[in-house]
Design an enzyme around this catalytic site. Structure first.
Site, PDB file in Angstrom:
ATOM      1  N   HIS A  61     -44.094  -9.445  70.401  1.00 41.99           N
ATOM      2  CA  HIS A  61     -44.626  -8.391  69.195  1.00 41.99           C
ATOM      3  C   HIS A  61     -45.695  -7.574  70.095  1.00 41.99           C
ATOM      4  CE1 HIS A  61     -42.419  -9.435  65.931  1.00 41.99           C
ATOM      5  NE2 HIS A  61     -42.645 -10.928  65.675  1.00 41.99           N
ATOM      6  N   ASN A 119     -34.872 -10.633  64.540  1.00 39.54           N
ATOM      7  CA  ASN A 119     -34.826  -9.628  63.443  1.00 39.54           C
ATOM      8  C   ASN A 119     -35.526  -8.235  63.720  1.00 39.54           C
ATOM      9  OD1 ASN A 119     -37.155 -11.487  63.387  1.00 39.54           O
ATOM     10  ND2 ASN A 119     -37.585 -10.551  61.415  1.00 39.54           N
ATOM     11  N   HIS A 120     -36.552  -8.298  64.793  1.00 37.84           N
ATOM     12  CA  HIS A 120     -37.233  -7.009  64.980  1.00 37.84           C
ATOM     13  C   HIS A 120     -36.510  -6.138  65.852  1.00 37.84           C
ATOM     14  CE1 HIS A 120     -41.203  -7.615  62.502  1.00 37.84           C
ATOM     15  NE2 HIS A 120     -40.593  -8.636  62.607  1.00 37.84           N
ATOM     16  N   HIS A 169     -32.822 -16.811  67.937  1.00 40.33           N
ATOM     17  CA  HIS A 169     -34.275 -16.276  67.339  1.00 40.33           C
ATOM     18  C   HIS A 169     -34.571 -16.935  66.156  1.00 40.33           C
ATOM     19  CE1 HIS A 169     -37.726 -13.612  66.488  1.00 40.33           C
ATOM     20  NE2 HIS A 169     -37.384 -13.754  65.347  1.00 40.33           N
ATOM     21  N   HIS A 249     -39.664 -17.122  65.743  1.00 41.24           N
ATOM     22  CA  HIS A 249     -39.585 -16.215  64.520  1.00 41.24           C
ATOM     23  C   HIS A 249     -40.779 -16.857  63.716  1.00 41.24           C
ATOM     24  CE1 HIS A 249     -37.469 -14.140  61.547  1.00 41.24           C
ATOM     25  NE2 HIS A 249     -37.214 -15.305  60.952  1.00 41.24           N
TER      26      HIS A 249
END
Ligand SMILES: [Mn+2]
Length: 298
Positions: A61, A119-120, A169, A249
């Site tokens: 992130h 998922n990102h 993930h 995650h």
């Protein structure tokens, strides 16, 4: 062909990635895309010597500081493989830098570095959590984001190490046979199977383990997404003849968390997540001699 000196510069000075022009970034996107398209949806990685190490990295992130610290650790440990579990962008301060650095590592040593889809790694999620806006602020034209989406759509969903350690993930899908069914299919062939695998692929990226739960239950994260309990997890591992699952995650106060009789390890490699929450230690996993060990980035 992409110049080695250009890749080396990205890897050595990742804070300067923001100064690259879009045509230079296209070279990176394009070269990485070509590599990902040749990979399998379920990567099958083999260590011939049990002593050889694998390093597994969770959500970044946009935490470039943690990623650079991890590269120091990788240099010291000299693993055979490095597996990123996805969620490279959104939320943090250096999202583009993290993405381009990971892609440059992939291009430079494509048989060592692997990136899985989180998922990102999806435009819809990037629209809500920062990366798409960050990208638009820099490059103005939304069509340019197609280069990024192409990368996302070419990523593998899971890695199987020596047929016994599964990396992904989110979590296990409700369809126990999904991993086996998807083995041998290339990422570029995903359309052949997408219709009947879409739900399993979604759940691999989004599902979460939950202690004291039986079976699968609905998740706050969205439709078709599930929490899974110890009973179905144990059955899944037995049916697929697996020893460990390593996933990311979710963030935990200690930086990582073991679930289900220490068969499932959850790691998270971003320390400055969203900037507003209480900082937590960033973690990663190292595999050696068939043992999975969680570590904190210090
Ligand atoms: Mn995630």
């Amino acid at each position: 062909m992409i110049e080695q000196s250009f890749l080396n510069k990205i890897i050595k000075y990742p804070y300067k990635i923001a100064k690259l022009n879009f045509n230079q970034l296209i070279l990176v996107f394009h070269e990485a895309f070509k590599l990902f398209r040749e990979e399998a949806l379920i990567l099958e990685l083999k260590k011939d010597n049990p002593q050889e190490k694998v390093i597994v990295i969770g959500d970044l992130h946009g935490d470039l500081k943690s990623l650079m610290r991890l590269l120091d650790i990788i240099n010291l440990e000299n693993p055979k493989y490095v597996i990123f579990l996805g969620d490279i962008v959104d939320r943090g301060l250096y999202q583009l830098e993290c993405l381009i650095l990971v892609l440059a590592l992939k291009i430079k040593e494509s048989n060592k570095y692997y990136l899985l889809r989180g998922n990102h790694e999806t435009l819809e999620v990037n629209r809500n959590y920062g990366f798409f806006q960050d990208f638009l602020n820099r490059f103005k034209d939304p069509k340019k984001f197609n280069h990024v989406t192409a990368i996302y759509n070419a990523l593998p969903y899971s890695a199987l190490i020596n047929e016994s350690i599964l990396c992904l993930h989110g979590g296990i899908p409700e369809e126990f046979n999904a991993i086996n069914r998807l083995r041998g299919i290339k990422t570029s062939e995903i359309n052949l199977t997408y219709e009947n695998a879409a739900k399993s692929l979604l759940q691999i990226m989004w599902n979460d383990p939950k202690p004291n739960l039986k079976g699968f239950t609905v998740s706050f994260r969205g439709r078709d997404i599930r929490f899974f309990g110890e009973d179905v997890f144990t059955d899944f591992m037995r049916e697929n003849q697996l020893d460990y699952l390593i996933r990311a995650h979710e963030r935990f106060p200690d930086g990582y968390k073991w679930f289900f009789n220490k068969q499932l390890l959850s790691i998270f490699s971003s320390a400055n997540y969203r900037g507003t929450l209480t900082p937590i230690p960033a973690s990663y996993a190292i595999i050696r001699n068939k043992i999975v060990i969680p570590k904190i980035i210090s």
